[in-house]
Design a protein around this motif. Structure first.
Motif, PDB file in Angstrom:
ATOM      1  N   ILE A 150       0.838  -1.201   0.000  1.00 47.12           N
ATOM      2  CA  ILE A 150       0.000   0.000   0.000  1.00 47.12           C
ATOM      3  C   ILE A 150       0.876   1.255   0.000  1.00 47.12           C
ATOM      4  N   GLN A 151       1.953   1.222   0.759  1.00 49.75           N
ATOM      5  CA  GLN A 151       2.865   2.368   0.803  1.00 49.75           C
ATOM      6  C   GLN A 151       3.552   2.594  -0.537  1.00 49.75           C
ATOM      7  N   GLN A 152       3.725   1.509  -1.307  1.00 51.50           N
ATOM      8  CA  GLN A 152       4.336   1.596  -2.629  1.00 51.50           C
ATOM      9  C   GLN A 152       3.326   1.987  -3.702  1.00 51.50           C
ATOM     10  N   GLU A 153       2.035   2.021  -3.315  1.00 49.46           N
ATOM     11  CA  GLU A 153       0.939   2.412  -4.203  1.00 49.46           C
ATOM     12  C   GLU A 153       0.853   1.521  -5.440  1.00 49.46           C
ATOM     13  N   ASP A 154       1.086   0.239  -5.239  1.00 56.19           N
ATOM     14  CA  ASP A 154       0.928  -0.749  -6.312  1.00 56.19           C
ATOM     15  C   ASP A 154      -0.426  -1.420  -6.125  1.00 56.19           C
ATOM     16  N   GLN A 155      -1.463  -0.865  -6.761  1.00 52.99           N
ATOM     17  CA  GLN A 155      -2.835  -1.310  -6.511  1.00 52.99           C
ATOM     18  C   GLN A 155      -3.074  -2.759  -6.936  1.00 52.99           C
ATOM     19  N   HIS A 156      -2.550  -3.161  -8.093  1.00 55.54           N
ATOM     20  CA  HIS A 156      -2.773  -4.534  -8.566  1.00 55.54           C
ATOM     21  C   HIS A 156      -2.143  -5.548  -7.611  1.00 55.54           C
ATOM     22  N   ALA A 157      -0.929  -5.256  -7.146  1.00 53.84           N
ATOM     23  CA  ALA A 157      -0.281  -6.152  -6.185  1.00 53.84           C
ATOM     24  C   ALA A 157      -1.053  -6.171  -4.873  1.00 53.84           C
ATOM     25  N   ALA A 158      -1.556  -5.008  -4.461  1.00 55.84           N
ATOM     26  CA  ALA A 158      -2.338  -4.921  -3.230  1.00 55.84           C
ATOM     27  C   ALA A 158      -3.618  -5.752  -3.346  1.00 55.84           C
ATOM     28  N   ASP A 159      -4.254  -5.700  -4.521  1.00 52.88           N
ATOM     29  CA  ASP A 159      -5.476  -6.477  -4.729  1.00 52.88           C
ATOM     30  C   ASP A 159      -5.195  -7.974  -4.650  1.00 52.88           C
ATOM     31  N   ASP A 160      -4.065  -8.392  -5.185  1.00 51.04           N
ATOM     32  CA  ASP A 160      -3.707  -9.809  -5.144  1.00 51.04           C
ATOM     33  C   ASP A 160      -3.512 -10.291  -3.711  1.00 51.04           C
ATOM     34  N   VAL A 161      -2.793  -9.494  -2.912  1.00 50.94           N
ATOM     35  CA  VAL A 161      -2.535  -9.895  -1.531  1.00 50.94           C
ATOM     36  C   VAL A 161      -3.821  -9.851  -0.706  1.00 50.94           C
ATOM     37  N   MET A 162      -4.629  -8.805  -0.898  1.00 49.43           N
ATOM     38  CA  MET A 162      -5.893  -8.714  -0.175  1.00 49.43           C
ATOM     39  C   MET A 162      -6.796  -9.896  -0.518  1.00 49.43           C
ATOM     40  N   SER A 163      -6.775 -10.308  -1.778  1.00 47.47           N
ATOM     41  CA  SER A 163      -7.587 -11.460  -2.194  1.00 47.47           C
ATOM     42  C   SER A 163      -7.144 -12.725  -1.472  1.00 47.47           C
ATOM     43  N   GLN A 164      -5.852 -12.872  -1.260  1.00 55.79           N
ATOM     44  CA  GLN A 164      -5.345 -14.015  -0.493  1.00 55.79           C
ATOM     45  C   GLN A 164      -5.827 -13.949   0.957  1.00 55.79           C
ATOM     46  N   MET A 165      -5.847 -12.742   1.514  1.00 60.28           N
ATOM     47  CA  MET A 165      -6.322 -12.572   2.886  1.00 60.28           C
ATOM     48  C   MET A 165      -7.801 -12.916   2.997  1.00 60.28           C
ATOM     49  N   LEU A 166      -8.563 -12.531   1.990  1.00 60.76           N
ATOM     50  CA  LEU A 166      -9.993 -12.821   2.002  1.00 60.76           C
ATOM     51  C   LEU A 166     -10.264 -14.313   1.863  1.00 60.76           C
ATOM     52  N   LYS A 167      -9.426 -14.996   1.100  1.00 56.89           N
ATOM     53  CA  LYS A 167      -9.578 -16.448   0.965  1.00 56.89           C
ATOM     54  C   LYS A 167      -9.337 -17.154   2.291  1.00 56.89           C
ATOM     55  N   LEU A 168      -8.491 -16.546   3.124  1.00 63.89           N
ATOM     56  CA  LEU A 168      -8.234 -17.124   4.435  1.00 63.89           C
ATOM     57  C   LEU A 168      -9.496 -17.151   5.296  1.00 63.89           C
ATOM     58  N   ASP A 169     -10.438 -16.233   5.010  1.00 63.27           N
ATOM     59  CA  ASP A 169     -11.696 -16.242   5.747  1.00 63.27           C
ATOM     60  C   ASP A 169     -12.425 -17.565   5.573  1.00 63.27           C
ATOM     61  N   GLU A 170     -12.320 -18.132   4.374  1.00 61.34           N
ATOM     62  CA  GLU A 170     -12.955 -19.429   4.133  1.00 61.34           C
ATOM     63  C   GLU A 170     -12.235 -20.524   4.920  1.00 61.34           C
ATOM     64  N   LYS A 171     -10.926 -20.395   5.036  1.00 63.56           N
ATOM     65  CA  LYS A 171     -10.164 -21.358   5.826  1.00 63.56           C
ATOM     66  C   LYS A 171     -10.578 -21.267   7.297  1.00 63.56           C
ATOM     67  N   ARG A 172     -10.756 -20.046   7.767  1.00 57.30           N
ATOM     68  CA  ARG A 172     -11.209 -19.856   9.139  1.00 57.30           C
ATOM     69  C   ARG A 172     -12.591 -20.466   9.329  1.00 57.30           C
ATOM     70  N   TYR A 173     -13.464 -20.248   8.349  1.00 60.88           N
ATOM     71  CA  TYR A 173     -14.820 -20.786   8.457  1.00 60.88           C
ATOM     72  C   TYR A 173     -14.797 -22.309   8.570  1.00 60.88           C
ATOM     73  N   VAL A 174     -13.958 -22.952   7.795  1.00 59.34           N
ATOM     74  CA  VAL A 174     -13.851 -24.418   7.848  1.00 59.34           C
ATOM     75  C   VAL A 174     -13.375 -24.866   9.231  1.00 59.34           C
ATOM     76  N   LEU A 175     -12.417 -24.121   9.810  1.00 58.32           N
ATOM     77  CA  LEU A 175     -11.931 -24.441  11.150  1.00 58.32           C
ATOM     78  C   LEU A 175     -13.066 -24.347  12.169  1.00 58.32           C
ATOM     79  N   VAL A 176     -13.857 -23.284  12.055  1.00 59.58           N
ATOM     80  CA  VAL A 176     -14.988 -23.091  12.963  1.00 59.58           C
ATOM     81  C   VAL A 176     -16.023 -24.193  12.774  1.00 59.58           C
TER      82      VAL A 176
END
Length: 374
Positions: A150-176
């Motif tokens: 985010i500090q580097q202002e690389d939006q496409h790279a930021a979107d890729d990493v955020m998408s990985q973080m959001l996918k982790l929500d599904e992993k958390r849901y499976v754990l629950v």
């Protein structure tokens, strides 16, 4: 000191009277929960121990004087569940489901692991260790990377990493989900189900069904069921609940009037930093999909119209920007959509039906590609 102890005893008598009346008037006798909490602490000699309803500061249920580091809280509670234990200034949030609870440890370092005799409390610690090993570590690593990008202002790279973080929500849901499936007859599982629904009727329905019938019939279980039932109006595949919001000029817009287009509903507020960051991705998607008949609409939950307008000026939002005049707390839209946090994005099909909820970044783009290329 004698005066203080006498006052505590009178309060204890009053608590017992109130609880006894509650039990006499209760139709669900199985909900009665008798508990004894025995404390043996180092580093504190005198004071007072209280047991309160979780989340309510003044709801004292039981109290006891502390003498030479020892106290005993005994009484009848409405049901097994989460409670607040306060010992002088020390506060512990505990799940209680045992009849004889022991609390032994150093007052200054006191924590939930010092509590013995409550399976629910032990399951809480077990689950969060599991979550730390299988979710939290990876999430923190991605979060650190995201902040650097985010500090580097690389939006496409930021979107890729955020998408990985959001996918982790599904992993958390499976754990629950799997944890509840393993422990369907414990009150801690009700708490997990309640915190993991996150505005999803489908997830809420699945998690509630995993609870044992006895847990479903508790007051906490009924609250989960009520939450799931309320979310049915915004389930996937059903028509979007009625949404009306105002433009900067005060004109009322009904979202139903946008039928015939795919509609991306972006719920946000000026004070929400992640919401403002999310708009950077939405700008990219708007350029790509507006020409394909996709309408974008941002709806603010700001309590202040002035702050909303100021944020709109700063963001220069290129699509329709609306305001819910009821603000965050009193928003009927937020309740109908089951929105507990923002940013929260909903996708509607051309008939006004909900086809995705709480979908962001690359997940949103993939869904838009899917529906616009059909």
């Amino acid at each position: 000191m004698m005066y203080k102890i006498e006052m505590l005893d009178m309060r204890k008598v009053r608590n017992w009277i109130l609880l006894s009346l509650t039990l006499l008037l209760s139709c669900n006798r199985d909900a009665v929960y008798t508990v004894s909490i025995q404390g043996e602490l180092e580093g504190v000699k005198y004071g007072t121990a209280y047991l309160r309803t979780f989340g309510e500061k003044d709801s004292f249920l039981l109290s006891s004087a502390i003498e030479k580091g020892r106290f005993v809280l005994e009484g009848v509670l409405p049901e097994k569940g989460r409670y607040t234990l306060q010992i002088n200034r020390k506060v512990l949030y505990l799940f209680l489901d045992g009849e004889k609870i022991q609390l032994k440890g150093d007052y200054k370092q006191l924590n939930n692991s010092d509590v013995k005799g409550s399976l629910a409390n032990e399951l809480e610690q077990e689950f969060y260790l599991l979550l730390e090993e299988n979710y939290q570590k990876e999430f923190r690593e991605l979060q650190a990377i995201y902040r650097e990008i985010i500090q580097q202002e690389d939006q496409h790279a930021a979107d890729d990493v955020m998408s990985q973080m959001l996918k982790l929500d599904e992993k958390r849901y499976v754990l629950v989900r799997d944890f509840i499936k393993t422990h369907p007859d414990n009150i801690f599982s009700i708490f997990l189900a309640n915190t993991e629904i996150k505005g999803s009727y489908e997830k809420g329905k699945e998690l509630y069904a995993l609870l044992s019938p006895s847990m479903q019939q508790t007051a906490q279980g009924r609250e989960v069921k009520q939450q799931v039932d309320e979310l049915a109006v915004s389930a996937l595949g059903v028509p979007c609940p009625e949404i009306q919001a105002e433009t900067e000029q005060g004109e009322l817009v009904v979202i139903d009037s946008l039928k015939g287009n795919f509609v991306v509903l972006d719920f946000w507020a000026s004070w929400c930093g992640p919401c403002r960051q999310e708009m950077k991705n939405l700008r990219i998607l708007h350029k790509e999909f507006a020409v394909k008949g996709v309408r974008f609409v941002s709806i603010s939950f700001d309590d202040s119209v002035e702050k909303w307008k100021e944020a709109c000026e700063e963001e220069q939002i290129p699509w329709m920007s609306l305001h819910d005049k009821n603000g965050w707390k009193n928003s009927k839209i937020r309740k109908a959509m089951g929105i507990q946090f923002i940013p929260f994005i909903v996708l509607l099909d051309r008939d006004g039906n909900i086809i995705a909820k709480n979908i962001r970044r690359n997940q949103l783009r993939d869904k838009l590609l899917e529906v616009t290329e059909e």
